[in-house]
Scaffold this active site. Sequence first.
Site, PDB file in Angstrom:
ATOM      1  N   TYR A 140       5.314  -0.500  15.745  1.00  0.00           N
ATOM      2  CA  TYR A 140       6.041  -1.601  15.126  1.00  0.00           C
ATOM      3  C   TYR A 140       6.623  -1.213  13.768  1.00  0.00           C
ATOM      4  CZ  TYR A 140       3.903  -4.695  18.615  1.00  0.00           C
ATOM      5  OH  TYR A 140       3.514  -5.297  19.784  1.00  0.00           O
ATOM      6  N   LYS A 191      -4.857   5.628  24.346  1.00  0.00           N
ATOM      7  CA  LYS A 191      -4.223   6.272  25.510  1.00  0.00           C
ATOM      8  C   LYS A 191      -4.230   7.774  25.251  1.00  0.00           C
ATOM      9  CE  LYS A 191      -2.203   5.863  29.548  1.00  0.00           C
ATOM     10  NZ  LYS A 191      -3.016   5.559  30.748  1.00  0.00           N
ATOM     11  N   ASP A 223      -4.934   0.922  29.744  1.00  0.00           N
ATOM     12  CA  ASP A 223      -4.657   0.315  31.043  1.00  0.00           C
ATOM     13  C   ASP A 223      -5.949  -0.115  31.729  1.00  0.00           C
ATOM     14  OD1 ASP A 223      -5.194   3.035  31.084  1.00  0.00           O
ATOM     15  OD2 ASP A 223      -3.743   3.520  32.643  1.00  0.00           O
ATOM     16  N   ASP A 247      -2.029  -6.061  20.286  1.00  0.00           N
ATOM     17  CA  ASP A 247      -1.147  -7.212  20.498  1.00  0.00           C
ATOM     18  C   ASP A 247      -1.247  -7.691  21.940  1.00  0.00           C
ATOM     19  OD1 ASP A 247       0.811  -9.121  20.252  1.00  0.00           O
ATOM     20  OD2 ASP A 247       2.427  -7.737  19.750  1.00  0.00           O
ATOM     21  N   ASP A 251      -3.783 -11.076  23.472  1.00  0.00           N
ATOM     22  CA  ASP A 251      -3.166 -12.207  24.170  1.00  0.00           C
ATOM     23  C   ASP A 251      -3.759 -12.355  25.568  1.00  0.00           C
ATOM     24  OD1 ASP A 251      -1.634 -12.894  22.033  1.00  0.00           O
ATOM     25  OD2 ASP A 251       0.298 -12.485  22.964  1.00  0.00           O
TER      26      ASP A 251
END
Length: 358
Positions: A140, A191, A223, A247, A251
């Site tokens: 970001y 990852k 994942d 993020d 959620d």
Amino acid sequence: MTKKIAILPGDYIGLEVMAEAVKVLDVLRAEGEALEYEFGLLGGAAVDAEGHPYPESTQKLARAADAILLGAVGGPKYDELPRELRPERGLLGIRKDLGLFANFRPALAYAELAAASSLKPEIIAGLDLLILRELTGDIYFGQPRGRRTNAEGVEEGYDTMHYSRTEVERIARLGFEAARKRSKKLCSVDKENVLETSRLWREVVIEVGKGYPDVELSHMYVDNAAMQLIRRPRQFDVIVTGNIFGDILSDEASMLGGSIGMLPSASLDVNGKGMYEPIHGSAPDIAGQNKANPLATILSVGMMFKYSFDRGDIADRIDAAVKGVLRAGHRTGDIAQPGEKIIGTREMGDAVVAALQR
């Protein structure tokens, strides 16, 4: 000492849910708590009034405050604005400006709302996990980023995923400290099998973990973590991860308990100053209709007292009041089951205030 709170309602339902949170603050102040609060603008409302999503007036207000309480920002009205003027840039801007690098997002399954979850009650019963998300680095904020036309004449967009050792060390330490206060289990999500950024992340987390021999450290690819949150969420206690993974996972985790309208969050700097906000969006489709669930914002007030003001007693009172109204059967539309009576935003706020005053 008087605690100064900057209140930034934001956009759409942000104004409505914030009004109910202020009712709680008013009760506490009436009881003798030394609280002083001042309102400011952030997001679309700030663009409308001052031409920038994080204007100078709000910067001064936020910097001078002991804590910030935020509603929600954004909406389709602002979709066509230049990127630098979008409401979300105000949110990113205040996080960066105040150095709010650590985002605490709890995911709880209230027994009273077990039927509201999309998962079987036996899977989420007793769920109480914390996702600790690094907030000021990663893709970001990484540079370079932009748009270009490549050598073949095809338009491209590009972003840079980036973390420094220092950034990973400080969020990892908070993760271990949080785990130490809970069940002494920390899962670091990355990852590492694909990304150089994640390889550094894992190496640093392992190094920091040597200073916390009492905390059980595990690692999981993002994942797999996304799958495990649905398959067996209670295996987790504290999750620490980077900005973009956090993020997405937070959620996802928010829906385990039945509604995104139930969960608060805290974003802290190195000294414990924080910004507190519900994790839901501004919901323009129900704005002004007295339908929004204010409980996440009210619970954010509780987190503010716990983390920034070191008043766990008040945080516990607010949590107990929310549980009390749920136990009494009060429901906004997002957490109601067929046949249950639905009350509005203001009525839910009034119910929490009444429970707080008992």
